[in-house]
Design a protein around this motif. Structure first.
Motif, short mmCIF file in Angstrom:
data_model
loop_
_atom_site.label_atom_id
_atom_site.label_comp_id
_atom_site.label_asym_id
_atom_site.label_seq_id
_atom_site.Cartn_x
_atom_site.Cartn_y
_atom_site.Cartn_z
N PRO A 174 -47.72 4.12 -5.09
CA PRO A 174 -47.27 3.19 -4.76
C PRO A 174 -48.09 3.02 -3.44
O PRO A 174 -48.94 1.90 -2.86
CB PRO A 174 -45.90 3.04 -3.74
N GLY A 225 -38.19 -4.65 -4.69
CA GLY A 225 -38.76 -3.56 -3.85
C GLY A 225 -37.55 -3.13 -3.91
O GLY A 225 -36.22 -3.49 -3.72
N ASN A 267 -41.56 -1.15 1.14
CA ASN A 267 -40.14 -1.68 0.56
C ASN A 267 -39.88 -0.45 -0.11
O ASN A 267 -38.67 -0.38 -1.09
CB ASN A 267 -40.88 -2.19 -0.46
N TYR A 268 -40.65 0.57 0.28
CA TYR A 268 -39.70 2.29 -0.84
C TYR A 268 -39.03 3.24 0.30
O TYR A 268 -39.67 3.09 1.50
CB TYR A 268 -41.50 2.85 -1.26
N SER A 290 -46.50 -3.54 0.25
CA SER A 290 -46.01 -3.55 -0.80
C SER A 290 -44.95 -2.34 -0.70
O SER A 290 -43.92 -1.86 -0.40
CB SER A 290 -46.33 -4.16 -2.21
N GLU A 293 -45.18 -3.72 -11.60
CA GLU A 293 -44.09 -3.08 -10.85
C GLU A 293 -44.58 -3.75 -9.25
O GLU A 293 -43.30 -4.20 -8.61
CB GLU A 293 -43.64 -1.90 -10.61
N VAL A 327 -42.24 -5.84 -6.32
CA VAL A 327 -41.76 -5.62 -5.42
C VAL A 327 -42.62 -6.63 -4.51
O VAL A 327 -42.56 -6.91 -3.49
CB VAL A 327 -42.73 -4.33 -4.62
N ASN A 370 -36.66 -3.98 0.24
CA ASN A 370 -37.25 -5.35 0.83
C ASN A 370 -36.69 -6.14 1.90
O ASN A 370 -36.46 -6.13 2.80
CB ASN A 370 -37.53 -6.48 -0.28
#
Ligand SMILES: [Fe+2]
Ligand SMILES: [Fe+2]
Lengths: 101, 322
Positions: free
Chosen positions: B199, B281, B118-119, B115, B272, B276, B284
């Protein structure tokens, strides 16, 4: 397509990679990779497996050319060495005071 | 000659389980339960995809690195991640799943990756924070996997772990350099850490009571520690590093617990995390679209190389001409 020509869309063949870490050592299996041909396999092997001087020599071989013992035959294939303890030095009793043995 | 009877499933399972119990490794051609194979393919593929997709957030900054030194370092780091992806695809292929199949599943959105990727990477300080926290969390996850029960996976992890330490150190050094700079640079570091802290904690996966597959994975020796164990270990390792760096970790509940000899800390926003994971997210769609484009744009190169290989292997005529 039934002829021998591999389709251009087919996946590049799989190669197994062996690297000699330094002079005096055997080549050791390190993993596999895909390449279109032998030369490319060597180059890819350099990039994937020896980015930090891990090798002085590389062998690549197409995975489908390797013949391996079958895991199903494990016992019969290796049985001949199983009962031959006399092949090991520890089989022979030598008095402790006999030097250099 | 007598034909020996096919060993039945019961015997095969017993042999498999006794190998696991002896802490011995399972190798690709051994018999294994279908569930074991499936779990491994899922986990290794997800891991491989993470390495590959993980190149994107940082790759973004290669052309904008502030010096040739930083650029060379970042390029080497991102190249390592490509290598990690390949080691892992190679391990996954020993289970009978081809790399092409895995790539297709990734770009179709049918398989997951971590995950964290995806930031977005909004500032250059993120390159340092990713090295420190994201690679740091990855190390925490990966070190115990060097002892995983499936031989090729463990061997790939050993290679990966040898290379990760450089990733974490270059990131921490980058942040240290910025912290010795201007107030503005220090603020950039803090802002980046504020965005990546939670995250990073989510990288260890859902809490144990919401992780239904953990028990089976541990019984099979695929996983060696629970998600919460590893998360705790990461927090305890990171707190003194943050102190040395001079940044604050954005968690008001983070405090040393003398009784537990460990840090207490707050709860990540699991809602959250679920979003994501589900594909909602911030990046993504962009990550998958980029991977798909790279794959499709590279098709002609793969095809040309195959055509060239076929030509140069044609007998006689080509060799005579030269
Ligand atoms: Fe990596
Ligand atoms: Fe890394």
């Amino acid at each position: 397509m039934t002829d021998e020509q591999p389709s251009v869309r087919a996946e590049w063949p799989l190669y197994e990679v062996f690297v000699r870490g330094k002079r005096g050592l055997n080549h050791v299996h390190v993993g596999s990779l895909h390449a279109a041909d032998d030369q490319m396999a060597v180059r890819h092997a350099r990039d994937v497996y020896t980015r930090r001087n891990e090798g002085v020599s590389i062998w690549v071989v197409r995975a489908d050319l390797i013949t391996a013992s079958s895991p199903d035959e494990k016992d019969p294939l290796f049985a001949p060495s199983g009962d031959k303890v006399y092949r090991h030095p520890t089989f022979y009793a030598i008095p402790a005071d006999v030097p250099h043995m | 000659m007598t034909v020996s009877p096919q060993p039945d499933e019961r015997e095969l399972l017993e042999a498999f389980e006794s190998t696991i119990d002896r802490n011995d490794r399972i190798e690709p051609r051994d018999w294994m339960p279908e569930g074991y194979r499936k779990t491994l393919v899922r986990q290794i593929a997800q891991h491989a995809h993470s390495e590959i997709i993980g190149m994107q957030p940082e790759g973004n900054w290669i052309t904008r690195a502030p010096s040739l030194r930083r650029k060379a370092i970042l390029l080497a780091k991102v190249q390592d991640e490509a290598g990690h992806g390949l080691y892992l695809y190679s391990a996954c292929e020993t289970l009978g799943t081809s790399r092409t199949e895995l790539t297709e599943k990734l770009i179709a959105g049918a398989q997951k990756y971590s995950s964290i990727f995806n930031y977005p990477t909004l500032s250059y300080a993120d390159v340092g924070t990713i090295g420190w926290l994201v690679d740091g969390a990855a190390i925490c996850n990966q070190v115990p996997l060097c002892r995983t029960s499936f031989g090729p996976y463990g061997r790939a992890m050993i290679r990966v772990c040898k290379e990760e330490s450089f990733h974490q150190r270059q990131g921490y050094e980058l942040l240290m350099t910025m912290m010795r700079g201007t107030d503005e640079q220090r603020a950039m570091v803090q802002e980046s850490v504020d965005r990546f802290w939670w995250p990073s904690l989510m990288m260890f996966g859902p809490p144990d009571d919401d992780s239904p597959n953990t028990a089976q994975s541990m019984a099979w020796g695929i996983k060696r520690n629970t998600n919460d164990d590893l998360r705790q270990r990461f927090v305890d390792m990171t707190v003194p590093q943050a102190k040395a760096l001079g940044v604050t970790l954005p968690d008001p509940d983070l405090v040393w617990n003398e009784e537990r000899r460990a840090h207490d800390f707050g709860t990540p926003d699991w809602a959250e995390f679920q979003q994501v994971i589900k594909g909602n997210g911030p990046c993504n769609a962009q990550r998958i679209a980029h991977r798909r484009k790279a794959h499709e744009d590279g098709a002609w190169v793969r095809e040309a190389a195959m055509a060239f290989a076929a030509r140069t292997h044609e007998p006689e005529e080509t060799t005579h001409d030269r």
